[in-house]
Design an enzyme around this catalytic site. Sequence first.
Site, PDB file in Angstrom:
ATOM      1  N   ASP A 119     -12.725  -4.453   0.845  1.00 30.42           N
ATOM      2  CA  ASP A 119     -11.365  -4.665   1.346  1.00 30.42           C
ATOM      3  C   ASP A 119     -11.178  -6.120   1.776  1.00 30.42           C
ATOM      4  O   ASP A 119     -11.837  -6.570   2.720  1.00 30.42           O
ATOM      5  CB  ASP A 119     -11.155  -3.710   2.535  1.00 30.42           C
ATOM      6  N   ASP A 120     -10.329  -6.841   1.088  1.00 28.85           N
ATOM      7  CA  ASP A 120     -10.040  -8.252   1.435  1.00 28.85           C
ATOM      8  C   ASP A 120     -11.254  -9.162   1.218  1.00 28.85           C
ATOM      9  O   ASP A 120     -11.445 -10.136   1.957  1.00 28.85           O
ATOM     10  CB  ASP A 120      -9.566  -8.391   2.896  1.00 28.85           C
ATOM     11  N   CYS A 135      -3.442  -4.203   0.283  1.00 31.79           N
ATOM     12  CA  CYS A 135      -4.229  -2.962   0.212  1.00 31.79           C
ATOM     13  C   CYS A 135      -3.559  -1.732  -0.411  1.00 31.79           C
ATOM     14  O   CYS A 135      -4.049  -1.189  -1.398  1.00 31.79           O
ATOM     15  CB  CYS A 135      -4.672  -2.562   1.616  1.00 31.79           C
ATOM     16  N   HIS A 176      -5.343   5.292   3.204  1.00 29.57           N
ATOM     17  CA  HIS A 176      -4.162   4.414   3.096  1.00 29.57           C
ATOM     18  C   HIS A 176      -3.150   4.874   2.048  1.00 29.57           C
ATOM     19  O   HIS A 176      -2.348   4.078   1.567  1.00 29.57           O
ATOM     20  CB  HIS A 176      -4.615   2.961   2.785  1.00 29.57           C
ATOM     21  N   HIS A 207     -12.327  -6.346   5.893  1.00 27.95           N
ATOM     22  CA  HIS A 207     -10.966  -6.456   6.448  1.00 27.95           C
ATOM     23  C   HIS A 207     -11.100  -6.654   7.962  1.00 27.95           C
ATOM     24  O   HIS A 207     -12.042  -6.147   8.568  1.00 27.95           O
ATOM     25  CB  HIS A 207     -10.236  -5.143   6.130  1.00 27.95           C
ATOM     26  N   LYS A 248      -4.819 -13.433  -0.345  1.00 28.51           N
ATOM     27  CA  LYS A 248      -4.223 -12.102  -0.202  1.00 28.51           C
ATOM     28  C   LYS A 248      -2.713 -12.233  -0.008  1.00 28.51           C
ATOM     29  O   LYS A 248      -2.267 -13.103   0.744  1.00 28.51           O
ATOM     30  CB  LYS A 248      -4.835 -11.398   1.018  1.00 28.51           C
TER      31      LYS A 248
HETATM   32 CA    CA Z   1      -7.132  -5.180   1.303  1.00 28.73          CA
END
Ligand code: CA
Length: 485
Positions: free
Chosen positions: A48-49, A88, A146, A240, A317
């Site tokens: 994530d990220d 995301c 999510h 993240h 991002k």
């Molecule tokens: Ca993300």
Amino acid sequence: MRKLRVVAILLLVSLTAGACLQKMNKKNDSNIRIKERTSPNLIVILADDLGYGDVGFNGCKDIPTPNIDRIASQGVKFTNGYVSYAVCGPSRAGLITGRYQDQFGFSRNPLFTPNDPEMGLPLTEETLAEALKKTDYKSIALGKWHLGAHESLKPLERGFDDFYGFLTGGHHYFPEKWVLQDEFEVKSQYDAYKTKLLRNSKRVEETEYLTDALSREAVQYIDKYKDSSFFMYLAYNAPHTPLQATEKYLNRFDTIQNKKRRTYAAMVSAVDDGVGRVLEQLEALKLTEKTIVVFLSDNGGPEPHNGSDNGELRGMKSDLFEGGIRVPFAMQWPGTIPSGMVYNKPVISLDIFGTIINQTKKTIKTKNKIDGVDLMPFLLGENKEAPHDYLFWRKYDEQIYAARNASGGKFVVKDQDTMLFNLDNDISETENLIRNSKNKLDSLEQVFNMWNLGNMDPVFMGLIHNKKYNELNPDRFEKLESKNN
Ligand code: CA
């Protein structure tokens, strides 16, 4: 003379037969591959990220990622690997459906709203777990969901047999911070980072650092389902924010002076350890050659926020420059995909869906038409073309658009500024070629506009509407009685 004629005829017959045989063999080759379909397991490891430049296989110098790199060296590294959105939620909606999420209105990061059946992945959509359920697969979702917090949108309602994780877009990493019993104790959007973890529909008392807990669960579920075909969606929320790491991992990075980068490095290192544990478990259970493992990030690194590094890519991002959408991306299937391969043609996260449903023993008919393609013919050299002529991105609220073709041409529309780049010799998108290449732009824009005709407006309010949503829904976090009760 007659003898000669006979010989000639025989020769002709044998030549024709040979040609036919050759043709048949060629046909048979592909048939053999189909016959040998074994319903391989699929493990998708989603970071994530994580920045494009933050894995060893993309040249990272200060964070060793030997286990993530192993996936690339045992299989294929995609240098032009993309996701379908730059943040995301929508990126995950694309990955899990194999479709551009704009086609079903998932064009925003959803809010955490446990009473709202519209806030998440629409029920019109089929997840990869649901598609694989049509044959003999078990599916496990771990980590960040999510895709909706309403009862009807939770993982077990979307085709997964098991879930261990949390429902919102991020989470604290230390168990002592998980003080809320369930989603109805949440009082604000980011309160949801403090909920106890869920095992299926029950809240549990977890004691490990979150990344380690997810890795432990992954290893256990592989063992649980070792005798069936399985799909594991291992969605780490690391790295993240919030930046939180244990001493075990921080101690590996004493030499990094920047505190943010150091904690980030520790979090990435924890994910790498987890990847190692997963690969070792596959080895121990002799499942390595029966399992496709994919590693990628859900979007580019938000460099100033989490200390990530997108390398030479422009932007980060949330951008539709490469830094937002081109991600570390590797896949292994030892014994089938040649090891040490580097694949440079553009691929996208949607192709994970397209690939696996073509490898199953029983043919799967998907509910909707998917945009992802089967990458196997391209990786096995059976098809020398590009998997996609074009890839597209749309940020509805900000009216930012981008498209690229297979030969490096890319256009980006942002703030009414139209830009054209040639990624093949300008990966950093420094030179706007628009003045000299009007024709190329026109054709890319035309194709984009065609694609955009099939898109929907967003079907739910997003993170940016948090305040407005609260005004319209004062009972957002109240436990409402089910209509059926
Ligand atoms: Ca993300």
